[in-house]
Motif scaffolding. Structure first.
Motif, PDB file in Angstrom:
ATOM      1  N   PRO A 213       0.860  -1.340  -0.127  1.00 12.79           N
ATOM      2  CA  PRO A 213      -0.237  -0.088   0.048  1.00 12.79           C
ATOM      3  C   PRO A 213       0.857   1.122   0.067  1.00 12.79           C
ATOM      4  CG  PRO A 213      -0.819  -1.604   1.272  1.00 12.79           C
ATOM      5  CD  PRO A 213       0.436  -2.157   1.213  1.00 12.79           C
ATOM      6  N   ASP A 214       1.846   1.299   0.911  1.00 14.50           N
ATOM      7  CA  ASP A 214       2.728   2.462   0.769  1.00 14.50           C
ATOM      8  C   ASP A 214       3.565   2.687  -0.466  1.00 14.50           C
ATOM      9  OD1 ASP A 214       1.945   3.092   3.343  1.00 14.50           O
ATOM     10  OD2 ASP A 214       3.669   2.162   4.424  1.00 14.50           O
ATOM     11  N   ASP A 215       3.932   1.584  -0.958  1.00 12.50           N
ATOM     12  CA  ASP A 215       4.586   1.781  -2.368  1.00 12.50           C
ATOM     13  C   ASP A 215       3.632   2.209  -3.540  1.00 12.50           C
ATOM     14  OD1 ASP A 215       7.015   1.056  -1.483  1.00 12.50           O
ATOM     15  OD2 ASP A 215       6.984  -1.000  -1.897  1.00 12.50           O
TER      16      ASP A 215
ATOM     17  N   SER B 147     -11.331   3.343  -5.579  1.00 16.27           N
ATOM     18  CA  SER B 147     -11.349   2.393  -4.554  1.00 16.27           C
ATOM     19  C   SER B 147      -9.781   2.063  -3.993  1.00 16.27           C
ATOM     20  CB  SER B 147     -11.945   1.236  -5.128  1.00 16.27           C
ATOM     21  OG  SER B 147     -13.324   1.643  -5.243  1.00 16.27           O
ATOM     22  N   ASP B 148      -8.961   2.028  -4.831  1.00 16.17           N
ATOM     23  CA  ASP B 148      -7.629   1.547  -4.551  1.00 16.17           C
ATOM     24  C   ASP B 148      -6.828   2.548  -3.384  1.00 16.17           C
ATOM     25  OD1 ASP B 148      -7.456  -0.707  -6.014  1.00 16.17           O
ATOM     26  OD2 ASP B 148      -6.630   0.363  -7.944  1.00 16.17           O
TER      27      ASP B 148
ATOM     28  N   LEU C 256      -6.035   4.885   2.383  1.00 17.10           N
ATOM     29  CA  LEU C 256      -6.762   5.371   3.558  1.00 17.10           C
ATOM     30  C   LEU C 256      -7.270   4.751   4.586  1.00 17.10           C
ATOM     31  CD1 LEU C 256      -7.453   8.630   3.997  1.00 17.10           C
ATOM     32  CD2 LEU C 256      -9.580   8.198   2.939  1.00 17.10           C
ATOM     33  N   ILE C 257      -8.320   3.728   4.436  1.00 21.99           N
ATOM     34  CA  ILE C 257      -8.919   2.973   5.527  1.00 21.99           C
ATOM     35  C   ILE C 257      -7.876   2.291   6.130  1.00 21.99           C
ATOM     36  CG2 ILE C 257     -10.252   0.958   5.603  1.00 21.99           C
ATOM     37  CD1 ILE C 257     -11.750   1.672   3.017  1.00 21.99           C
ATOM     38  N   ALA C 258      -6.773   1.874   5.879  1.00 18.48           N
ATOM     39  CA  ALA C 258      -5.586   0.962   6.546  1.00 18.48           C
ATOM     40  C   ALA C 258      -5.118   1.988   7.784  1.00 18.48           C
ATOM     41  CB  ALA C 258      -4.549   0.318   5.398  1.00 18.48           C
TER      42      ALA C 258
END
Length: 393
Positions: A164-166, A190-191, A196-198
């Motif tokens: 996610p960070d990458d 959505s991606d 953002l949700i995490a």
């Protein structure tokens, strides 16, 4: 509405769907229609032609973009807890997206940009109006498409292998295609939501889905990976060759990473639990996932006529539909059903779901044949017609 289905008319669903399997249009399918306590399921054909494995009610499918509504529900859980706010800039948790640049026009080179008029908000991501997504044009039509492909961020049915960070760091290196709020663009919102949700939940996205949605609803076969013990239940994915015959699709690989837009695997009964939770205004039995106001907000049309006019999609789509939070919303009746106020979405591997509150009805169609044109939805549309003709009141 307390009625169910007519038993004799349910036979037409079996006949109609069996004919599509026997013709070789799909290898197999699971079709489910539920209304009140009446649940009708057809499991037809093969889940794997080469292995001779029959389709069953508990076959596991790649649901592709039917992941998007689940991501939207996850976001709304955090809105209700005030860990996210609909109109707050997402840069509080996604500082990578500060000071966005926007293409001067879609025909511009990727470095020909102007400043964004305003920050991106959560509402923009949920409604796919944050200014980036699928262009709905052949590759090479616009210069930005190559830059997106080179970054490994092009829309597709399989999730990105990036962390996610990458992913968000690489995405931040791209300009927006349009100003935030200007128009609707499919997919990528959505991606961004998943990252953002995490961060808002302070846990991995897939873990949040499991703890807050899948486990409470008893969705025991839903997730981004499949255990070895369940692998025999995973349907093989196919596509059509030049002659229209089925061949194994190289796109139908196992999910390799969690993503907000695609990648989940599920079954008809698991997705029915999710659908019935929404149809129950956020509650399934004694388990409440969302409040009624949240479900109402998710499933209303949030797009203006001006936004729709600027947003190309499937021919005639906006004549009958709007867009809520992660779901399409029916705005005009055009057949036996669904009724205005119905909502749901489809998946690129041959899956489809609709909730119809006026009819207290859920329909789920699952196959594993890659969508190669809008016409590939015809079999799911025919199933809808067959389900609605079986209504018995």
């Amino acid at each position: 509405m307390s009625g169910g289905f007519s038993a004799p008319r349910l036979g037409l669903i079996h006949e109609g769907m069996s004919a599509r399997v026997e013709s070789g249009e799909v290898a197999g399918l699971v079709a489910l229609a539920a209304r009140g306590s009446d649940v009708h399921v057809e499991a037809l054909g093969m889940s794997d032609l080469a292995a001779g494995a029959k389709m069953s009610r508990d076959t596991i499918f790649r649901i592709a973009s039917m992941t998007k509504p689940i991501t939207a529900v996850a976001a709304m859980i955090l809105v209700e807890e005030t860990r996210l706010r609909l109109d707050e800039p997402v840069t509080r948790l996604l500082p990578e997206l500060a000071d966005r640049k926007v293409l001067r026009s879609l025909n511009s080179e990727p470095d020909d940009t102007v400043p964004a008029n305003r920050p991106i908000t959560l509402r923009d991501l949920l409604t796919f109006t944050f200014g980036f997504g699928a262009t709905m044009s052949p590759p090479g039509t616009y210069p930005i498409q190559k830059r997106v492909a080179d970054a490994g961020l092009g829309p597709g049915p399989n999730p990105s292998p990036l962390s996610p960070d990458d992913w968000i760091e690489r995405f931040a290196g791209l300009p927006l295609m349009h100003q935030p709020g200007e128009r609707w663009m499919y997919h990528t919102g959505s991606d961004v939501l998943a990252v953002l949700i995490a961060r808002a939940a302070e846990m991995p996205f897939d873990q949040f889905l499991a703890e807050r949605i899948f486990t409470p609803l008893g969705m025991k076969d839903t997730g981004f990976a499949i255990p070895d013990a369940k692998r025999a239940r995973l349907a093989r994915c196919y596509e059509r060759d030049e002659d229209g015959k089925l061949k194994v699709s190289p796109m139908g690989l196992d999910a390799v990473n969690s993503a907000g837009s695609t990648g989940l695997l599920s079954t008809a009964d698991d997705y029915l639990a999710f659908a019935r939770m929404l149809l129950g205004n956020g509650r399934l039995g004694k388990t409440r996932i969302l409040s009624r106001p949240s479900v109402e907000l998710m499933t209303m049309d949030h797009l203006t006529p001006a936004q729709k006019a600027l947003s190309p999609f499937a021919p005639g789509f906006w004549d009958l539909n709007g867009w809520g939070f992660g779901v399409s919303v029916v705005t005009r009746r055009n057949g036996l059903g669904p009724m205005p106020g119905s909502y749901g979405w489809d998946g690129g591997f041959g899956t489809s779901w609709r909730n119809d509150p006026p009819e207290a009805m859920t329909s789920i169609f699952l196959s594993q044949r890659m969508m190669q044109s809008p016409d590939d939805l015809a079999i799911a549309t025919d199933f809808l017609t067959l389900a609605y003709q079986a209504i018995d009141d």
